[in-house]
Design a protein around this motif. Structure first.
Motif, PDB file in Angstrom:
ATOM      1  N   ALA B 174       0.832  -1.206   0.000  1.00 40.38           N
ATOM      2  CA  ALA B 174       0.000   0.000   0.000  1.00 40.38           C
ATOM      3  C   ALA B 174       0.866   1.255   0.000  1.00 40.38           C
ATOM      4  CB  ALA B 174      -0.928  -0.007   1.216  1.00 40.38           C
ATOM      5  N   ARG B 175       1.895   1.264   0.864  1.00 37.90           N
ATOM      6  CA  ARG B 175       2.754   2.445   0.938  1.00 37.90           C
ATOM      7  C   ARG B 175       3.521   2.638  -0.366  1.00 37.90           C
ATOM      8  NH1 ARG B 175       3.606   4.630   5.913  1.00 37.90           N
ATOM      9  NH2 ARG B 175       4.005   6.441   4.608  1.00 37.90           N
ATOM     10  N   SER B 176       3.932   1.534  -1.021  1.00 38.38           N
ATOM     11  CA  SER B 176       4.700   1.678  -2.253  1.00 38.38           C
ATOM     12  C   SER B 176       3.822   2.197  -3.388  1.00 38.38           C
ATOM     13  CB  SER B 176       5.359   0.351  -2.645  1.00 38.38           C
ATOM     14  OG  SER B 176       4.397  -0.532  -3.188  1.00 38.38           O
ATOM     15  N   LEU B 177       2.495   2.118  -3.206  1.00 31.90           N
ATOM     16  CA  LEU B 177       1.597   2.718  -4.206  1.00 31.90           C
ATOM     17  C   LEU B 177       1.344   4.190  -3.889  1.00 31.90           C
ATOM     18  CD1 LEU B 177      -0.950  -0.206  -4.511  1.00 31.90           C
ATOM     19  CD2 LEU B 177       0.454   0.681  -6.374  1.00 31.90           C
ATOM     20  N   GLY B 178       2.002   4.703  -2.851  1.00 27.96           N
ATOM     21  CA  GLY B 178       1.871   6.113  -2.510  1.00 27.96           C
ATOM     22  C   GLY B 178       0.811   6.406  -1.469  1.00 27.96           C
ATOM     23  N   MET B 179       0.235   5.353  -0.878  1.00 27.45           N
ATOM     24  CA  MET B 179      -0.782   5.617   0.150  1.00 27.45           C
ATOM     25  C   MET B 179      -0.110   6.098   1.433  1.00 27.45           C
ATOM     26  SD  MET B 179      -3.583   2.576   0.032  1.00 27.45           S
ATOM     27  CE  MET B 179      -4.320   1.992  -1.485  1.00 27.45           C
ATOM     28  N   PRO B 180      -0.603   7.182   2.023  1.00 26.74           N
ATOM     29  CA  PRO B 180      -0.117   7.580   3.346  1.00 26.74           C
ATOM     30  C   PRO B 180      -0.534   6.526   4.377  1.00 26.74           C
ATOM     31  CG  PRO B 180      -1.379   9.340   2.302  1.00 26.74           C
ATOM     32  CD  PRO B 180      -1.586   8.119   1.490  1.00 26.74           C
TER      33      PRO B 180
END
Lengths: 255, 273
Positions: B174-180
């Motif tokens: 999730a974070r690597s997709l840019g999600m905070p």
């Protein structure tokens, strides 16, 4: 050795330790735009850690990770914004099991990029077609094979229109007969001009697709160059020993 | 010596026969106890005190069903409050910010360590401490709050365990997709966490159904009576246990299917792995 002049990734003096284990020792390294770079090396050599430092899934202990001119290692960097442009594919796929294949490809588009549902769906479907899985859009990750899951993971990353794709041993968790499908998708991607940094044990893929192969061991870059040089005619004994083990495992002497 | 070694004389029963003999012996003892108990009981008197048909009918007439509905309403509201507050507490418990973590830990330990009865008595006396304090939705508000506050402490720990059971790779993806971090928690981690803890949450719900019997301590009016309060009052006025037994059976009507559901969810979540 970069294929073109502009560097997309520039890593300078990178250090990373896990406790007493000094995994990365002063790495300097760059990837040019449109370049396909394969990172090879024995397990524990630091290649996966280096890859994970590029989008800061691992926070470096020192040095700079400059992606598109922005130093991600800077604590004040807008990390979430920077990560949108860097796609990542994991060894264990890490698809979201509670979302359908299509939703896996749209959730970040909608929540991070603010795209409308119709647009996100269209882009997701286009990328699913790219990886040959249009008909699986409604399926859930548990219902498809490992190879298909990894292709969905690639489509999910591509749906964010990344400038750069990172692959962390993308075929290591797959059954042997499913590896080819994933590698084919990656090769197509490379031919379309995507900038790719790939940690892999697939020497045939590295040899055929990579513009440059980087051999790492003990947390340092031992040698790098064209696949023909590094894999075909390695200069360092450590590289030769590693390749002997990988290419001819039945005759490798136990270390 | 030949390869077939001499087998020593075995006169004792084989293990299988011995086990069967022991089993039969136990059945005989159990049957004797049951017959003895049945013979010594005064069935007429027991039926009269516990299950008087006349009184069962009058229990329905006096509002057993509305008491059942009250029990369900009290439970549902408290469960909702517990779920929301429990989720907030679980997130505070996992927060990098110290004071949040400390508060959540203190809250959880405090309300898990106290008997629920004490919390209820305290709630019944709240207006003494805070003059003019009015909890809305009387009588629901007080009951929901008192039950929910205790339930939140238990659920917080369950939810925290669920959050921690979601593989780290999910957050990384999730974070690597840019999600905070907050968005990844909401969209990716929490939905999976709740799926994991569905069986234990169902058990919390069963406990809550039963704990709702404690509201009589708060002293709701007769119209606010749930099953236990209703059965107790009727049993007192009629000097007969039948209303209480009837109320008890109503609890089983609620809790048995829930228990069944929890077991089903548990076995299906094991299969999914």
């Amino acid at each position: 050795m970069a294929a073109s002049g502009t560097e997309l990734i520039e890593i300078k003096g990178l250090h990373k330790s896990f406790g007493d284990n000094h995994v990365l020792r002063d790495i300097d390294f760059a990837v040019g735009e449109g370049e396909v770079v394969c990172l090879i090396g024995p397990s524990g050599s630091g290649k996966s850690t280096l890859l994970r430092c590029v989008n800061l899934l691992e926070r470096p202990d020192g040095g700079a990770v400059i992606v598109r001119g922005e130093n991600l290692a800077d604590p004040d960097c807008h990390l979430d914004a920077a990560r949108r442009h860097v796609g990542m594919v994991f060894q264990q796929f890490n698809l979201f099991p509670h979302l359908s294949v299509l939703e896996n490809c749209t959730v970040a588009q909608k929540t991070v990029l603010g795209r409308k549902t119709a647009e996100a769906d269209r882009i997701a479907r286009a990328n699913l077609e790219r990886v040959g899985l249009t008909e699986k859009a409604a399926a859930y990750p548990a219902q498809i094979s490992g190879g298909q899951q990894q292709r969905v993971a690639i489509a999910r990353a591509l749906s964010m229109d990344p400038m750069l794709m990172l692959f962390d041993e993308p075929t290591s968790a797959l059954d042997p007969e499913l590896v080819g499908d994933v590698l084919t998708v990656m090769r197509d991607l490379a031919e379309e001009g995507m900038t790719m940094l790939v940690v892999t044990h697939e020497m045939a893929f590295a040899r055929e697709v990579a513009d440059r192969v980087v051999f790492m061991d003990g947390g340092v870059v031992v040698e790098q160059g064209t696949p023909d040089n590094v894999i075909g005619n390695p200069r360092h004994e450590r590289t030769r020993a590693f390749l002997r083990r990988v290419l001819d495992p039945t005759h490798a002497l136990p270390a | 010596m030949s390869s077939a070694t001499v087998i020593e004389e075995r006169t004792a029963l084989s293990p299988r026969r011995k086990a069967r003999r022991n089993r039969i012996l136990q059945y005989v003892v159990i049957a004797m106890l049951a017959v003895g108990a049945a013979a010594s009981a005064d069935w007429g008197q027991i039926a009269h005190v516990f299950l008087e048909p006349q009184l069962i009918r009058s229990a329905f007439a006096d509002g057993l069903l509305s008491a059942l509905v009250k029990t369900l309403e009290y439970t549902a509201g408290a469960f909702l409050i517990g779920l929301v507050a429990g989720t907030v507490l679980a997130l505070m418990r996992l927060s990098p910010i110290g004071p949040y973590r400390w508060f959540a830990m203190a809250y959880i330990e405090f309300f898990r360590g106290l008997p629920a009865v004490i919390v209820f008595i305290a709630f019944s006396l709240l207006p003494l401490a805070f003059g003019g304090l009015i909890i809305p939705f009387d009588p629901y508000g007080v009951v929901w709050l008192a039950l929910g506050i205790v339930a939140a402490a238990y659920m917080a720990e369950t939810i925290r365990a669920g959050i921690q059971a979601v593989p780290r790779g999910q957050v990384e993806a999730a974070r690597s997709l840019g999600m905070p971090a907050g968005l990844a928690m909401r969209k990716i981690v929490l939905p999976q966490a709740f799926r994991i803890i569905l069986p234990p949450l169902t058990n919390e719900l069963v406990l809550l159904v039963k704990d709702s019997s404690l509201v009589f301590i708060i002293g709701v009016s007769a119209t606010g009576n749930e099953l236990t309060g209703f059965g107790r009052e009727l049993a007192n006025t009629q000097s007969n246990l039948t209303p209480l037994v009837t109320a008890g059976l109503c609890y089983l009507i609620i809790t048995l299917p829930l228990g069944f559901l929890a077991r089903r969810l548990e076995s299906s979540s094991v299969k999914a792995r």
